[in-house]
Motif scaffolding. Structure first.
Motif: not given
Length: 371
Positions: A145-154
Motif C-alpha cells: 500500500s506504500l508508494q516506496r518499495e519494501v522488500k521481503l526475504g526468507i
C-alpha cells in the motif's frame, strides 16, 4: 582495493522469545544476554562511517524483542541509509508491521525453517507456522500500500529433517511475494545437530573450489527433467564426484571457498553490549562439534563503541591488519582435515597463524550464509 565498511550489523538484543532446536545460541559458553542501551546505540549512530550503505538489525537475538527497536530503525533510516531487519516473525503483529514501515524499514527478513506445521514446530519450539503466515499476509498488505518499495526475504536453514521442504520453497516464496531467499546449512554444535548435516561430502571434496587441477575435464550440462526415473540418483553421484568442473546452462557450479564474505563485502558487527566483531563466527564464544570432537571457538573483538568511536575502531591498525590477513587467507585448511589437537584446543593453526584463525570457519567455506 577499497577497504570500506559498507554493511553494518547491529544486534539490538541477544535475547530471543523462541528456543529453536538447531540454534547456534544453544552452544554459547559463558555468554550473557541483554539489550543494547540508548547510550551505546547513540554512540554507534554518531560515528557510522560515511561509507556505510546498509544497517542490518540482526545478530543472535530477536530484534523485535527490544523495547525501542522502532526508534532505532527510525533513527538509522533518518540518516538516509538502507535499513534491514531479521526476525523470527512471531512478534510481527499487524501493528508492529505498520510501525516498522512507518519507521522507514527497507527490507524485512523472516527466518522460516519449516513449511509444514509439524516440521516448523519441531524446529521452532513455542512458534507456530499459522501465526507466521497471518503476520506475512498482514505485512504484505501494508507494504504494497506504500508508494516506496519494501522488500521481503526468507532465511532458511536446511537440514536432513526439513530438506523435503526445499521443493516447496519456490511456491511458498511466490505465494507470499518474497523477493529473496537465503538458504544456509546448520552449524554442528552437538551430536544431534551434526546428525542433521547435509554437507560433509562437500567439505571433503574440491567440487566447485579453486583447487580443481587444470587438467580436469569440463563437463557442460543442459537443463534436464530432474524428476525422471534415475535422474535424482545420477545427479547426486555426479555432483559429489568432485573430479571435474561442472557447468549447468553454461554457468559454472562454484562453491566460494577459503574466502570471507564478511571481509570481502565490507561488513562488521556491533554486539548489544557495544563490542565490535568482524564476523558472525567471532561474535560469541561457542562450541563446534565435528567427528566426535568439540572445538571451543572464542569470540574476538577490536574495540567497544562505548570507549572508542566506531569509525576509529574500523580504521585501527589491528583491525585493518586482520582484514588483510583474511583476504590473503593463508590459514591451514582446518575444515578439510581430521581436526588435529590444534583444531580441538583452538590453538594457533598448523601454518603458525596466531588466533583468531579462519581455517575452521564454515562461513569461509561457503557452507553457512547470512542474509
Amino acid at each position: 582495493m577499497q577497504d570500506e565498511l559498507r554493511r553494518l550489523y547491529l544486534e539490538p538484543t541477544s535475547r530471543c522469545n523462541l528456543r529453536c532446536a538447531m540454534c547456534f545460541r544453544n552452544s554459547w559458553i559463558d555468554e550473557t544476554t541483554g539489550d543494547m542501551d540508548e547510550t551505546t546505540f547513540k554512540k554507534v549512530l554518531a560515528h557510522i562511517p560515511e561509507s556505510v550503505e546498509t544497517v542490518f538489525f540482526g545478530g543472535m537475538g530477536e530484534p523485535l524483542a527490544h523495547p525501542h527497536i522502532l526508534d532505532m530503525v527510525r533513527a538509522v533510516s533518518a540518516t538516509g541509509r538502507r535499513t534491514e531487519l531479521l526476525s523470527n516473525g512471531s512478534l510481527l503483529t499487524e501493528e508492529v508491521s505498520a510501525a516498522l514501515l512507518d519507521a522507514g524499514l527497507d527490507m524485512l527478513w523472516l527466518s522460516v525453517d519449516g513449511l509444514s506445521e509439524e516440521r516448523y514446530e519441531n524446529i521452532r519450539r513455542n512458534g507456530h507456522l499459522a501465526t507466521l503466515k497471518r503476520h506475512l499476509i498482514a505485512f504484505n498488505q501494508l507494504r504494497f500500500s506504500l508508494q516506496r518499495e519494501v522488500k521481503l526475504g526468507i532465511a532458511f536453514v536446511v537440514m536432513k529433517s526439513n530438506v523435503s521442504d526445499l521443493a516447496e520453497l519456490p511456491w511458498f516464496a511466490s505465494y507470499y511475494r518474497v523477493n529473496e531467499v537465503n538458504v544456509s546449512h546448520v552449524i554442528p554444535t552437538d551430536e544431534h545437530t551434526e546428525s542433521e548435516l547435509l554437507y560433509k561430502n562437500v567439505l571433503e571434496s574440491d567440487f566447485g573450489g579453486s583447487n580443481v587441477p587444470p587438467s580436469a575435464p569440463r563437463l557442460h550440462l543442459p537443463l534436464m527433467d530432474w524428476t525422471a526415473p534415475g535422474m535424482p540418483q545420477a545427479a547426486a553421484k555426479l555432483l559429489s564426484a568432485g573430479m571435474c568442473e561442472i557447468f549447468l546452462s553454461k554457468q559454472r557450479l562454484l562453491r566460494p571457498a577459503r574466502q570471507c564474505r564478511f571481509i570481502e563485502e565490507g561488513m562488521c558487527f556491533v554486539r548489544h553490549d557495544g563490542f565490535v566483531s568482524p564476523c558472525m563466527s567471532l561474535l560469541r564464544t561457542s562450541r563446534l562439534f565435528w567427528a566426535g570432537k568439540t572445538r571451543v571457538n572464542h569470540h574476538h573483538f577490536f574495540g567497544n563503541v562505548r570507549d572508542t568511536p566506531l569509525d576509529a575502531i574500523w580504521t585501527s591498525p589491528d583491525y585493518a591488519d586482520f582484514r588483510n590477513r583474511v583476504r590473503a587467507f593463508e590459514f591451514s585448511p582446518c575444515c578439510r582435515c581430521s581436526q588435529c589437537d590444534n583444531w580441538e584446543n583452538s590453538l594457533p593453526d598448523c601454518y603458525g597463524n596466531e588466533l583468531p584463525t579462519c581455517g575452521a570457519c564454515l562461513w569461509s567455506e561457503g557452507i553457512i550464509s547470512c542474509p
